[in-house]
Design a protein around this motif. Structure first.
Motif, short mmCIF file in Angstrom:
data_model
loop_
_atom_site.label_atom_id
_atom_site.label_comp_id
_atom_site.label_asym_id
_atom_site.label_seq_id
_atom_site.Cartn_x
_atom_site.Cartn_y
_atom_site.Cartn_z
N LEU A 34 -15.80 1.82 -11.35
CA LEU A 34 -14.39 2.13 -11.55
C LEU A 34 -14.20 3.19 -12.62
N LEU A 38 -12.19 6.44 -11.71
CA LEU A 38 -10.94 6.74 -12.44
C LEU A 38 -11.05 8.08 -13.16
N GLN A 135 -1.82 7.38 -13.48
CA GLN A 135 -2.32 6.03 -13.73
C GLN A 135 -1.55 5.00 -12.90
N ARG A 136 -0.22 5.14 -12.84
CA ARG A 136 0.59 4.23 -12.02
C ARG A 136 0.16 4.29 -10.56
N LEU A 138 -2.76 5.15 -9.38
CA LEU A 138 -4.09 4.56 -9.23
C LEU A 138 -4.06 3.04 -9.27
N LEU A 139 -3.06 2.47 -9.91
CA LEU A 139 -2.95 1.01 -10.02
C LEU A 139 -1.98 0.42 -8.99
N LEU A 142 -2.29 -2.99 -7.10
CA LEU A 142 -2.14 -4.26 -7.80
C LEU A 142 -0.66 -4.54 -8.03
N GLU A 146 -0.66 -8.86 -11.40
CA GLU A 146 -2.11 -8.63 -11.37
C GLU A 146 -2.52 -7.62 -12.44
N ARG A 147 -1.72 -6.56 -12.62
CA ARG A 147 -2.02 -5.57 -13.67
C ARG A 147 -1.99 -6.23 -15.04
N LEU A 150 -5.07 -8.46 -15.41
CA LEU A 150 -6.26 -7.63 -15.59
C LEU A 150 -6.30 -7.02 -16.99
N ALA A 151 -5.16 -6.54 -17.46
CA ALA A 151 -5.09 -5.97 -18.82
C ALA A 151 -5.47 -7.03 -19.85
#
Length: 162
Positions: A34, A38, A135-136, A138-139, A142, A146-147, A150-151
């Motif tokens: 990842l 990324l 970034q938004r 790419l995420l 989720l 979930e974000r 994960l964070a």
């Protein structure tokens, strides 16, 4: 869902060495993959702006420090997590572009302060907005929950490594 490359490797190791616990590879291997994926997807806007690797990190560190957007090389080094030598090279490139300026620190003629120029502030603002949009995007796979989870898990993992 088809297994990813890391899961396939883990299955191969389970077959070849069933005595080994390969479960950590599912996390660490995926984190490495990842990171690379990324990085490849986040770098283009910076490259398009003519910035080298790590240059935006310096600009962003200066901008988020608040007005007058000035830090010493040592402060930048600690903030960006690279050596002062690496900071010097990055600042040289950014200064040549007119995005930062250097000055002598008051009370320490050996100390140098690095400050964003008006052009640096403007470019950093544009790039930061594009970076966050990227970034938004790419995420987007989720959910917000979930974000958040994960964070929190990544923060917890990072704390165990410090």
């Amino acid at each position: 869902m088809q297994p990813d490359a890391i899961a396939a490797m883990v299955e191969q190791w389970k077959r070849e060495r069933p005595d080994l616990d390969t479960a950590p590879m599912l996390v660490v291997g995926r984190l490495f993959r990842l990171t690379d994926a990324l990085d490849q997807r986040l770098r283009p806007p910076f490259a398009a702006a003519g910035l080298g690797n790590g240059d935006f990190d310096v600009l962003a560190a200066l901008r988020r420090s608040g007005e007058p957007y000035t830090l010493s090389a040592g402060e930048l080094s600690r903030t960006v997590l690279v050596t002062t030598g690496a900071i010097t090279k990055r600042v040289d490139r950014l200064e040549a572009r007119g995005l930062v300026s250097r000055s002598v620190a008051e009370g320490d003629s050996r100390g140098r302060l690095i400050t964003l120029t008006a052009e640096g502030v403007a470019l950093t603002g544009e790039l930061m907005a594009a970076h966050l949009d990227n970034q938004r995007r790419l995420l987007a796979g989720l959910t917000p929950d979930e974000r958040d989870r994960l964070a929190a898990l990544l923060e917890r993992l990072a704390a165990t490594l410090d």
